[in-house]
Design an enzyme around this catalytic site. Structure first.
Site, PDB file in Angstrom:
ATOM      1  N   LYS A 268       0.838  -1.169   0.170  1.00 57.01           N
ATOM      2  CA  LYS A 268      -0.115   0.039   0.107  1.00 57.01           C
ATOM      3  C   LYS A 268       0.870   1.242   0.005  1.00 57.01           C
ATOM      4  O   LYS A 268       0.784   2.232  -0.564  1.00 57.01           O
ATOM      5  CB  LYS A 268      -0.849   0.206   1.140  1.00 57.01           C
ATOM      6  N   ASP A 287      -6.457   1.066   0.861  1.00 59.51           N
ATOM      7  CA  ASP A 287      -6.632   0.980   2.378  1.00 59.51           C
ATOM      8  C   ASP A 287      -7.984   0.607   2.615  1.00 59.51           C
ATOM      9  O   ASP A 287      -8.857   0.116   1.611  1.00 59.51           O
ATOM     10  CB  ASP A 287      -6.187   2.260   2.813  1.00 59.51           C
ATOM     11  N   HIS A 289     -10.503   2.636   3.035  1.00 64.41           N
ATOM     12  CA  HIS A 289     -11.580   3.545   2.333  1.00 64.41           C
ATOM     13  C   HIS A 289     -11.748   2.913   0.838  1.00 64.41           C
ATOM     14  O   HIS A 289     -12.661   2.534   0.278  1.00 64.41           O
ATOM     15  CB  HIS A 289     -10.972   4.771   2.154  1.00 64.41           C
TER      16      HIS A 289
END
Length: 396
Positions: A268, A287, A289
């Site tokens: 990420k 992530d 969201h």
């Protein structure tokens, strides 16, 4: 009839005559003495603001510089943000439908503007990208009118790398504090509205920081990653910054693989660095969201799965399939639409549902702090911690 005579002079009768003195014309020197140097300087500085030549359709400051791409811009006035681009201290101001900028060191204006335009990726038409994305995706078409001007930045890779090492399992205000601590080791460029600004330190300057110093400054477990990444980059042949810049020429898969060799960098964080500093416009940092966006609008079949490396790649591929080679730009807009700090920009029917209550947020935060302090053995179920890490909502 008595006549009242009104005298022009306000001197009472019998008072000695006072001759009128002409009001002196003030020179620039006397004006400075009268009003103070600070006001004169402020007027001169105000006159040095210049138009960037773009509208808020192409650049919306609140949606670009303070929504998680970078943590170095700070509010210094109404619709005004100040930050550092390279070695230049620059303020940006959004007025009505136009953007203006101020370089705080006047003799660097021309060079600073060129670097600012590069930093803001001004060669890319955001209006055209939005039009293409609107045709490609219903959700994007729904939220984009309320989130116009969310532009992707092209940051220095060294600065971007350390910002996102600090971002791991963290929230924006704390990340900003950590990044400012690192930046304070660089050259001081000036003070705006009482706030100090520094050029981001070189790797050699960062090398002076010890893990103990960073832990004392609140970095927690990230302290060893900052130190480790600095040492790893300094050991690169030709220099760490040059090595990072060279990654701009590689395919995304190789960029992510190379970045993941550095301490504190996982898939990420690597995707964030690739997207925000290495011209990898289709990189998708996944992530909480973004995972929710993918499950809700792109890949509902992922709903019951964990965020594994394989699932991360599936989300990456789904975004590229839907939005094309600039999928990362679309991702950024959709990511902003999920932020609690930006929900008020959307009408009620487009706002994201809140799935986690305050109690569970506190529980997640407590578990994160336990893990960060090295007391992970106190948690009965490591699997439960891992699940909470994956599903947690950032406390903003």
């Amino acid at each position: 009839m008595a006549m009242i005579v009104v005298k022009r002079s306000c001197t009472p009768p019998g008072s000695p005559h006072i001759s009128e003195r002409p009001i002196p014309t003030r020179t620039s020197t006397s004006r400075r003495k009268l009003f103070g140097r600070s006001i004169v300087s402020a007027v001169k500085e105000e006159n040095r603001w210049r138009s960037l030549g773009v509208s808020t359709v192409e650049l919306n400051l609140p949606l670009t510089v303070v929504t998680g791409q970078t943590f170095r811009w700070r509010s210094t006035g109404a619709s005004q943000y100040t930050g550092v681009v390279g070695s230049h201290l620059i303020s940006l101001r959004q007025c009505r439908e136009a953007i203006s900028f101020l370089v705080h060191t006047p003799d660097e204006h021309d060079n600073a503007e060129a670097e600012l335009r590069d930093y803001l990726n001004m060669d890319t038409s955001l209006e055209k990208l939005y039009a293409d994305f609107n045709l490609a995706d219903v959700r994007f078409a729904a939220v984009s009118p309320y989130l116009t001007g969310a532009r992707l930045l092209r940051q220095n890779p060294v600065e971007c790398l350390f910002q996102f090492i600090c971002s791991s399992n963290n929230h924006i205000s704390r990340i900003s504090g950590m990044v400012e601590f690192l930046a304070s080791k660089g050259c001081h460029l000036g003070t705006v509205e009482g706030l100090d600004f520094h050029a981001f330190p070189s790797l050699e300057q960062l090398a002076s920081l010890t893990e103990a110093q960073l832990r004392d400054a609140g970095f927690g477990y990230r302290a060893k990653y900052v130190v480790g990444a600095t040492e790893a980059l300094l050991s690169k042949e030709g220099g760490g910054e040059e090595w990072l810049l060279s990654l701009r020429q590689l395919p995304l898969e190789e960029v992510v693989k190379s970045l993941c060799t550095l301490p504190g960098v996982g898939p990420k964080v690597a995707a964030c660095i690739a997207l925000f500093s290495m011209d990898q416009h289709h990189a998708i940092p996944v992530d909480t969201h973004v995972w929710q966006i993918a499950v809700r609008y792109l890949l509902p079949e992922l709903a019951d799965r964990s965020l594994t490396l394989k699932a991360h790649q599936e989300v990456q591929d789904a975004f590229v399939k839907r939005f094309g080679t600039y999928a990362g730009w679309a991702h950024t807009v959709l990511f902003i639409s999920e932020l609690s700090s930006q929900q008020n920009l959307l009408p009620q029917h487009l706002r994201s549902p809140k799935k986690q209550n305050v109690k569970s947020k506190r529980k997640v935060k407590a578990l994160l702090l336990e893990a960060e302090s090295g007391d992970e053995h106190k948690v009965k179920s490591k699997r439960k911690v891992k699940a909470l890490f994956t599903e947690r909502v950032a406390v903003e």
